[in-house]
Design a protein around this motif. Structure first.
Motif, short mmCIF file in Angstrom:
data_model
loop_
_atom_site.label_atom_id
_atom_site.label_comp_id
_atom_site.label_asym_id
_atom_site.label_seq_id
_atom_site.Cartn_x
_atom_site.Cartn_y
_atom_site.Cartn_z
N LYS A 164 44.60 29.64 41.03
CA LYS A 164 45.18 29.69 42.38
C LYS A 164 46.48 30.48 42.44
CE LYS A 164 47.34 25.11 41.85
NZ LYS A 164 47.32 23.72 42.36
N ASN A 165 47.17 30.63 41.30
CA ASN A 165 48.41 31.40 41.29
C ASN A 165 48.25 32.80 40.70
OD1 ASN A 165 49.94 29.23 42.39
ND2 ASN A 165 50.06 28.28 40.36
N ALA A 166 47.01 33.17 40.41
CA ALA A 166 46.76 34.50 39.84
C ALA A 166 47.14 35.59 40.84
CB ALA A 166 45.31 34.64 39.43
N THR A 167 47.82 36.63 40.37
CA THR A 167 48.27 37.70 41.27
C THR A 167 47.37 38.93 41.21
OG1 THR A 167 49.75 38.49 39.52
CG2 THR A 167 50.67 36.97 41.15
N GLY A 168 46.63 39.07 40.14
CA GLY A 168 45.75 40.23 40.00
C GLY A 168 44.30 39.83 39.94
N PRO A 169 43.42 40.79 39.78
CA PRO A 169 41.99 40.49 39.72
C PRO A 169 41.62 39.68 38.47
CG PRO A 169 42.37 42.78 39.15
CD PRO A 169 43.68 42.24 39.65
N VAL A 170 40.69 38.76 38.66
CA VAL A 170 40.15 37.95 37.57
C VAL A 170 38.69 38.37 37.41
CG1 VAL A 170 39.62 35.62 36.75
CG2 VAL A 170 41.72 36.03 38.07
N PHE A 191 28.22 28.56 42.62
CA PHE A 191 29.40 29.17 42.01
C PHE A 191 29.98 30.25 42.93
CE2 PHE A 191 31.50 32.19 39.08
CZ PHE A 191 32.34 31.32 38.39
N ALA A 192 29.11 31.09 43.45
CA ALA A 192 29.56 32.18 44.32
C ALA A 192 30.24 31.64 45.57
CB ALA A 192 28.38 33.08 44.71
N GLU A 193 29.68 30.59 46.14
CA GLU A 193 30.28 29.98 47.33
C GLU A 193 31.66 29.43 47.03
OE1 GLU A 193 27.39 27.11 48.54
OE2 GLU A 193 26.13 28.58 49.59
N ALA A 194 31.82 28.81 45.85
CA ALA A 194 33.10 28.19 45.50
C ALA A 194 34.18 29.24 45.24
CB ALA A 194 32.93 27.29 44.29
N ILE A 195 33.86 30.29 44.51
CA ILE A 195 34.90 31.26 44.14
C ILE A 195 35.29 32.16 45.31
CG2 ILE A 195 34.23 31.23 41.71
CD1 ILE A 195 33.06 34.07 42.14
N ALA A 196 34.51 32.12 46.38
CA ALA A 196 34.86 32.91 47.56
C ALA A 196 36.21 32.47 48.12
CB ALA A 196 33.78 32.78 48.63
N ALA A 197 36.67 31.26 47.76
CA ALA A 197 37.95 30.75 48.23
C ALA A 197 39.13 31.50 47.62
CB ALA A 197 38.06 29.25 47.92
N ASN A 198 38.90 32.23 46.52
CA ASN A 198 39.97 33.00 45.88
C ASN A 198 39.51 34.46 45.80
OD1 ASN A 198 41.80 34.30 44.21
ND2 ASN A 198 42.12 32.51 42.90
N PRO A 199 40.05 35.33 46.65
CA PRO A 199 39.58 36.73 46.68
C PRO A 199 39.86 37.49 45.40
CG PRO A 199 41.54 36.45 48.05
CD PRO A 199 41.09 35.07 47.65
N ASN A 200 40.72 36.96 44.52
CA ASN A 200 40.99 37.64 43.24
C ASN A 200 39.84 37.48 42.25
OD1 ASN A 200 43.57 38.61 43.93
ND2 ASN A 200 44.52 36.65 43.42
N LEU A 201 38.99 36.52 42.48
CA LEU A 201 37.90 36.24 41.55
C LEU A 201 36.73 37.18 41.84
CD1 LEU A 201 37.99 32.32 41.56
CD2 LEU A 201 39.02 33.88 39.91
N LYS A 202 36.38 37.99 40.86
CA LYS A 202 35.33 39.00 41.04
C LYS A 202 34.27 38.89 39.95
CE LYS A 202 37.64 41.17 44.39
NZ LYS A 202 37.16 41.22 45.80
N ILE A 203 33.00 38.76 40.34
CA ILE A 203 31.91 38.81 39.37
C ILE A 203 31.58 40.29 39.15
CG2 ILE A 203 29.51 38.24 38.88
CD1 ILE A 203 29.85 35.71 40.56
N ILE A 204 31.90 40.78 37.96
CA ILE A 204 31.73 42.22 37.68
C ILE A 204 30.40 42.53 37.00
CG2 ILE A 204 34.22 42.66 37.60
CD1 ILE A 204 33.98 42.67 34.50
N ALA A 205 29.73 41.52 36.48
CA ALA A 205 28.42 41.72 35.86
C ALA A 205 27.68 40.39 35.86
CB ALA A 205 28.55 42.24 34.43
#
Length: 331
Positions: A164-170, A191-205
């Motif tokens: 929640k305090n991350a400033t850059g992409p995860v 999982f996708a629905e839950a992480i949508a709450a933090n825009p820094n969280l990105k599934i890259i693969a």
């Protein structure tokens, strides 16, 4: 976010639920002779997905042991993760005139024809662990198992809390379960629905590892080669996560520190990895469905009404909770 996520996340307990809303749901064979042998026992035909993971082995053992304890004659078939084997097994059970059929579907789609054959033969069907997408809910009596969407959501919610305090992409990579299966579809969705709450969280693969350790290792090797910066691994089961550990270590990274690892199941090997700090969080999916399944078998055989859905009681684990639970772990 190069370092592991270490702050303790919240723990959500998944309560058991019974949703009684009408009739809905979730190889090699040792089937033997025709079922109608007059011994007075209920005869259950059960088709298992396969033996792809430690979870599945524990699930099979639970069903076999519970059937024996309940005095139910079990005709067991291993579909070896092939739908055509499972359909053949169900048709064999119908020919043998078993009293009840139960199975854990390899995939969600393509069951209507064989389920209608069972219905026409007057044999009730119970879905275990995995559901089907049949529109006709009268083709099966009930489903017993887990809420896979909730498991994925709990995993994502823990990660959201930690970041929640991350400033850059995860950067997240995802090891999916068997393509088309209910747990793979639902865990990915939750999982996708839950992480949508933090825009820094990105599934890259995101790619299937087919719920196996070998698959998890092979796909994780590909992920690591293609993506120099991976912060989080979300694996749809412990076995794929355990395979991924080998790939991560071979790449010169420290699992649980350089890459945060979230998995689902909580089998003993996974729990040990969590206790050792190589995993960071596990959402439980209990394989011990045997006793509840045999109670449902008795009820549907007697013509009694049963809930449309029976959910197993499950929880989540952090490192300290895994250490506390391991000494008494049954699987």
């Amino acid at each position: 976010m190069g370092n592991a996520i270490t702050r303790r996340g919240f723990v959500t307990v998944v309560a058991a639920g019974l949703l009684a809303t009408g009739l809905a749901a979730c190889g090699n064979s040792d089937t033997g002779d025709d079922a109608g042998d007059g011994n007075g026992k209920i005869v259950l035909g059960f088709s298992q997905v396969g033996a792809e993971s430690g979870w599945r082995t524990a699930n099979t053992n639970s069903i076999k042991e519970s059937a024996a304890a309940a005095g139910i004659e079990l005709k067991f078939d291993d579909a070896q993760q092939k739908q055509e084997n499972q359909i053949k097994a169900i048709r064999n059970f119908i020919q043998q005139k078993v009293d009840v059929i139960a199975f854990s579907p390899v995939v969600e789609s393509g069951w209507d024809t064989v389920l209608k054959e069972a219905k026409d033969a007057g044999i009730p069907v119970i879905l275990t662990d995995r559901s089907v997408d049949s529109a006709d809910k009268s083709l099966y009596q009930t489903f017993i198992g887990s809420d896979f969407v909730k498991e994925g959501r709990l995993s994502g919610e823990w990660l959201v809390e930690q970041t929640k305090n991350a400033t850059g992409p995860v950067n997240i990579v995802e090891l999916q379960g068997t393509t088309g299966s209910a747990p793979a579809n639902d865990r990915k969705k939750g999982f996708a629905e839950a992480i949508a709450a933090n825009p820094n969280l990105k599934i890259i693969a995101s790619q299937t590892g087919d719920f196996t350790r070998a698959g998890g290792k092979a796909v994780m090797e590909q992920f690591l080669k293609a993506n120099p910066k991976i912060d989080v691994l979300f694996a749809h089961n412990d076995d794929m996560g355990l395979g991924a550990l080998e790939a991560i270590t071979a790449a010169g990274k420290v699992p649980g520190k350089d890459i945060t690892i979230i998995t689902i199941d909580a089998v003993k090997d996974g729990m040990q990895a969590l206790a050792d700090g190589r995993f960071n969080f596990i959402a439980e999916c209990s394989p011990l469905l045997g006793d509840q399944l045999m109670e449902l078998v008795k009820k549907v055989h007697a013509g009694e009404s049963v809930p449309a859905r029976v959910e197993t009681e499950e929880t989540t684990f952090t490192q300290e909770q895994a250490k506390a639970a391991l000494p008494n772990r049954k699987y």
